[in-house]
Design a protein around this motif. Sequence first.
Motif, PDB file in Angstrom:
ATOM      1  N   UNK A   9      93.348  71.342 -41.962  1.00 51.17           N
ATOM      2  CA  UNK A   9      94.610  70.744 -42.410  1.00 51.17           C
ATOM      3  C   UNK A   9      94.997  71.241 -43.799  1.00 51.17           C
ATOM      4  N   UNK A  10      94.013  71.341 -44.689  1.00 50.97           N
ATOM      5  CA  UNK A  10      94.305  71.790 -46.056  1.00 50.97           C
ATOM      6  C   UNK A  10      94.799  73.231 -46.079  1.00 50.97           C
ATOM      7  N   UNK A  11      94.288  74.046 -45.189  1.00 55.11           N
ATOM      8  CA  UNK A  11      94.643  75.471 -45.182  1.00 55.11           C
ATOM      9  C   UNK A  11      95.883  75.774 -44.357  1.00 55.11           C
ATOM     10  N   UNK A  12      96.387  74.807 -43.600  1.00 49.96           N
ATOM     11  CA  UNK A  12      97.477  75.067 -42.660  1.00 49.96           C
ATOM     12  C   UNK A  12      98.756  75.536 -43.346  1.00 49.96           C
ATOM     13  N   UNK A  13      99.194  74.835 -44.380  1.00 50.45           N
ATOM     14  CA  UNK A  13     100.447  75.215 -45.035  1.00 50.45           C
ATOM     15  C   UNK A  13     100.368  76.602 -45.658  1.00 50.45           C
ATOM     16  N   UNK A  14      99.347  76.897 -46.476  1.00 49.29           N
ATOM     17  CA  UNK A  14      99.321  78.253 -47.034  1.00 49.29           C
ATOM     18  C   UNK A  14      99.153  79.333 -45.965  1.00 49.29           C
ATOM     19  N   UNK A  15      98.472  79.008 -44.871  1.00 52.75           N
ATOM     20  CA  UNK A  15      98.300  79.984 -43.795  1.00 52.75           C
ATOM     21  C   UNK A  15      99.639  80.304 -43.148  1.00 52.75           C
ATOM     22  N   UNK A  16     100.416  79.287 -42.812  1.00 47.33           N
ATOM     23  CA  UNK A  16     101.712  79.513 -42.177  1.00 47.33           C
ATOM     24  C   UNK A  16     102.673  80.203 -43.139  1.00 47.33           C
ATOM     25  N   UNK A  17     102.703  79.756 -44.388  1.00 49.12           N
ATOM     26  CA  UNK A  17     103.572  80.423 -45.365  1.00 49.12           C
ATOM     27  C   UNK A  17     103.180  81.893 -45.513  1.00 49.12           C
ATOM     28  N   UNK A  18     101.890  82.168 -45.533  1.00 52.97           N
ATOM     29  CA  UNK A  18     101.418  83.554 -45.655  1.00 52.97           C
ATOM     30  C   UNK A  18     101.794  84.402 -44.458  1.00 52.97           C
ATOM     31  N   UNK A  19     101.671  83.828 -43.275  1.00 55.55           N
ATOM     32  CA  UNK A  19     102.050  84.564 -42.061  1.00 55.55           C
ATOM     33  C   UNK A  19     103.547  84.855 -42.072  1.00 55.55           C
TER      34      UNK A  19
END
Length: 124
Positions: A9-19
Amino acid sequence: MKIGKDLVAAAATPMVLGILAEGESYGYAILQRVGELSGGELEWSDGMLYPLLHRLERLGHVESSWGASPSGRPRKHYRLSAEGRAAFAEQRRQWSVVSKALQQVWHGHSSGTDFFGAPALGGA
């Protein structure tokens, strides 16, 4: 290995923004990219991704539009907005600090290792 819900959950936002910083994409392709980037260790569901995309859209970080797919069915495409690029830059700064701190903790206790080769807790 199963990665804990809190970390995912913590990594979800930066992962999607990065993609999305790589370029416009759609839901299924984002799910595939998460799996690819994690070497198959992260397997997100639709039920996790789409609420996150909708939240990012409400925050103004992501914009969307409908487009055609090869099958002819409409598909919603997502892209970063200017605010999203700024949010992604801030997420990168924050995660860099966290990553550096974890690396120091993990490598700073190299006096012993546990069964799995990770630094032993509690020191020697």
